[in-house]
Design an enzyme around this catalytic site. Structure first.
Site, PDB file in Angstrom:
ATOM      1  N   ARG A  21       0.852  -1.180   0.000  1.00  0.00           N
ATOM      2  CA  ARG A  21       0.000   0.000   0.000  1.00  0.00           C
ATOM      3  C   ARG A  21       0.896   1.241   0.000  1.00  0.00           C
ATOM      4  O   ARG A  21       1.761   1.381   0.875  1.00  0.00           O
ATOM      5  CB  ARG A  21      -0.916   0.043   1.233  1.00  0.00           C
ATOM      6  CG  ARG A  21      -2.025  -0.996   1.222  1.00  0.00           C
ATOM      7  CD  ARG A  21      -3.066  -0.700   0.152  1.00  0.00           C
ATOM      8  NE  ARG A  21      -4.156  -1.665   0.163  1.00  0.00           N
ATOM      9  CZ  ARG A  21      -4.203  -2.752  -0.578  1.00  0.00           C
ATOM     10  NH1 ARG A  21      -3.177  -3.043  -1.391  1.00  0.00           N
ATOM     11  NH2 ARG A  21      -5.242  -3.567  -0.531  1.00  0.00           N
ATOM     12  N   ALA A  54      -8.088  28.523   2.673  1.00  0.00           N
ATOM     13  CA  ALA A  54      -7.513  27.309   3.245  1.00  0.00           C
ATOM     14  C   ALA A  54      -6.005  27.431   3.269  1.00  0.00           C
ATOM     15  O   ALA A  54      -5.424  28.269   2.579  1.00  0.00           O
ATOM     16  CB  ALA A  54      -7.938  26.078   2.440  1.00  0.00           C
ATOM     17  N   LEU A 100      -2.049  25.179   4.570  1.00  0.00           N
ATOM     18  CA  LEU A 100      -1.335  24.045   5.132  1.00  0.00           C
ATOM     19  C   LEU A 100      -1.006  24.254   6.608  1.00  0.00           C
ATOM     20  O   LEU A 100      -0.795  25.385   7.061  1.00  0.00           O
ATOM     21  CB  LEU A 100      -0.034  23.815   4.372  1.00  0.00           C
ATOM     22  CG  LEU A 100      -0.152  23.435   2.901  1.00  0.00           C
ATOM     23  CD1 LEU A 100       1.224  23.449   2.252  1.00  0.00           C
ATOM     24  CD2 LEU A 100      -0.804  22.068   2.750  1.00  0.00           C
ATOM     25  N   GLU A 103      -5.139  32.414   7.572  1.00  0.00           N
ATOM     26  CA  GLU A 103      -5.459  32.148   6.170  1.00  0.00           C
ATOM     27  C   GLU A 103      -6.631  32.996   5.692  1.00  0.00           C
ATOM     28  O   GLU A 103      -6.629  33.493   4.558  1.00  0.00           O
ATOM     29  CB  GLU A 103      -5.765  30.658   5.977  1.00  0.00           C
ATOM     30  CG  GLU A 103      -4.568  29.748   6.174  1.00  0.00           C
ATOM     31  CD  GLU A 103      -3.463  29.991   5.145  1.00  0.00           C
ATOM     32  OE1 GLU A 103      -3.755  30.546   4.069  1.00  0.00           O
ATOM     33  OE2 GLU A 103      -2.316  29.618   5.429  1.00  0.00           O
ATOM     34  N   GLU A 127      -5.794  35.518   2.643  1.00  0.00           N
ATOM     35  CA  GLU A 127      -6.363  35.183   1.346  1.00  0.00           C
ATOM     36  C   GLU A 127      -7.567  36.039   0.985  1.00  0.00           C
ATOM     37  O   GLU A 127      -7.819  36.270  -0.203  1.00  0.00           O
ATOM     38  CB  GLU A 127      -6.753  33.707   1.301  1.00  0.00           C
ATOM     39  CG  GLU A 127      -5.538  32.784   1.363  1.00  0.00           C
ATOM     40  CD  GLU A 127      -5.883  31.352   0.997  1.00  0.00           C
ATOM     41  OE1 GLU A 127      -7.091  31.012   0.905  1.00  0.00           O
ATOM     42  OE2 GLU A 127      -4.950  30.562   0.784  1.00  0.00           O
ATOM     43  N   PRO A 177      -8.683   9.173   2.023  1.00  0.00           N
ATOM     44  CA  PRO A 177      -8.086   8.201   2.951  1.00  0.00           C
ATOM     45  C   PRO A 177      -7.585   6.931   2.298  1.00  0.00           C
ATOM     46  O   PRO A 177      -6.874   6.156   2.939  1.00  0.00           O
ATOM     47  CB  PRO A 177      -9.236   7.907   3.921  1.00  0.00           C
ATOM     48  CG  PRO A 177     -10.478   8.161   3.121  1.00  0.00           C
ATOM     49  CD  PRO A 177     -10.135   9.315   2.227  1.00  0.00           C
ATOM     50  N   GLY A 178      -7.938   6.706   1.036  1.00  0.00           N
ATOM     51  CA  GLY A 178      -7.434   5.524   0.367  1.00  0.00           C
ATOM     52  C   GLY A 178      -5.986   5.653  -0.061  1.00  0.00           C
ATOM     53  O   GLY A 178      -5.336   4.652  -0.381  1.00  0.00           O
ATOM     54  N   GLU A 232      -3.693  12.875   4.917  1.00  0.00           N
ATOM     55  CA  GLU A 232      -4.063  14.278   5.142  1.00  0.00           C
ATOM     56  C   GLU A 232      -5.383  14.373   5.885  1.00  0.00           C
ATOM     57  O   GLU A 232      -6.345  13.662   5.574  1.00  0.00           O
ATOM     58  CB  GLU A 232      -4.198  15.020   3.810  1.00  0.00           C
ATOM     59  CG  GLU A 232      -4.613  16.485   3.992  1.00  0.00           C
ATOM     60  CD  GLU A 232      -4.864  17.204   2.684  1.00  0.00           C
ATOM     61  OE1 GLU A 232      -5.048  18.432   2.716  1.00  0.00           O
ATOM     62  OE2 GLU A 232      -4.884  16.550   1.626  1.00  0.00           O
TER      63      GLU A 232
END
Length: 215
Positions: A53, A92, A94, A109, A113, A131-132, A136
Site C-alpha cells: 500500500r 484554506a 497548510l 489564512e 487570502e 483516505p485511500g 491528510e
C-alpha cells in the site's frame, strides 16, 4: 453484518486502528508531502497476507467557510495545476507552522487570502479527503461576524497561484445550488457549504467549539 458482528447506527463512528506493517520505506520526499510504501498484513480467508500500500504523508490543512450577516458565503478563485482548472474555493492553508493552534492558522489564512477577520469561530467539520491514499486531515471552521481589513494592514504578499484570487460573496442557497449543479468542485468549499446549510437549520446548535480536539 461485519466480521460476524451485528452493527447498528450507534456503532457508526470512526475509530483509530492500525494493522500490522511488516515493511516500510520512503520512496519520495517533497516540500508538502512524502510518499511511503508499506506492506500491510491483511486478512485472506483464514490466513493473512502482506499487501503493498502506497501512502501519501501530508502535513494536513485547514479550511474556512466565512458567512456574513446577509447569509452569503465567501469564495475565492485559485488556479490548481494538477486538475488544470480555476476553482472557486474557501480560504484554506497548510499546517506548516509547528505548534500553531488550528484556529489561529485558520484566522491567518482568512486574513491573508480574503482580507477579512471574524469575531465568531466554530468547528464545522473534520475530514480525511482521500483516505485511500493519503493521511491528510482537514479541519473546516465556520467564521462569522466578519470585518474587512484594509490592505495596508495585511502583512502578506500574494504570489504564484495566489497572485490573482478574486473574492466573491455568494448567497448560501445559491452556493448550495452550485454544488449540486456541478459548478463547484473544491472539496472544502462543497462540503463546507452543505454543512453550513445543514447547521443553519438547527440554529447552529450542534457545532463544536473552535478548539475542539481532533479525534
Amino acid at each position: 453484518m461485519s466480521g460476524g458482528e451485528e452493527l447498528g447506527p450507534d456503532d457508526v463512528r470512526d475509530r483509530p486502528d492500525r494493522w500490522k506493517v511488516v515493511e516500510s520505506s520512503t520512496v519520495y520526499r517533497g516540500r508538502v508531502f512524502n510518499v511511503r510504501s508499506d506492506r500491510v498484513e491483511m486478512p485472506r480467508g483464514e490466513a493473512t497476507e502482506a499487501v503493498p500500500r502506497d501512502v501519501i504523508e501530508h502535513t494536513g490543512s485547514v479550511g474556512v467557510i466565512a458567512v456574513d450577516d446577509r447569509d452569503r458565503v465567501l469564495l475565492l478563485r485559485q488556479y490548481r495545476h494538477p486538475v488544470g482548472r480555476q476553482l472557486w474555493e474557501a480560504p484554506a492553508g497548510l499546517r506548516d507552522v509547528d505548534g500553531e493552534p488550528l484556529h489561529k492558522l485558520a484566522e491567518r489564512e482568512l486574513l491573508e487570502e480574503s482580507g477579512y477577520r471574524a469575531e465568531r469561530w466554530d468547528t464545522l467539520l473534520d475530514v480525511f479527503p482521500s483516505p485511500g491514499m493519503a493521511d491528510e486531515r482537514i479541519r473546516i471552521f465556520l467564521a462569522r461576524g466578519l470585518t474587512e481589513v484594509p490592505a495596508d494592514q495585511i502583512d502578506f504578499e500574494r504570489v504564484h497561484e495566489e497572485a490573482d484570487m478574486p473574492v466573491v460573496w455568494v448567497p448560501l442557497e445559491e452556493a448550495v445550488r452550485k454544488v449540486f449543479a456541478g459548478e463547484l468542485h473544491n472539496m472544502i468549499a462543497c462540503m463546507g457549504v452543505l454543512a453550513v446549510r445543514a447547521a443553519r437549520d438547527s440554529g447552529f446548535a450542534n457545532l463544536r467549539p473552535v478548539d475542539a480536539p481532533e479525534d
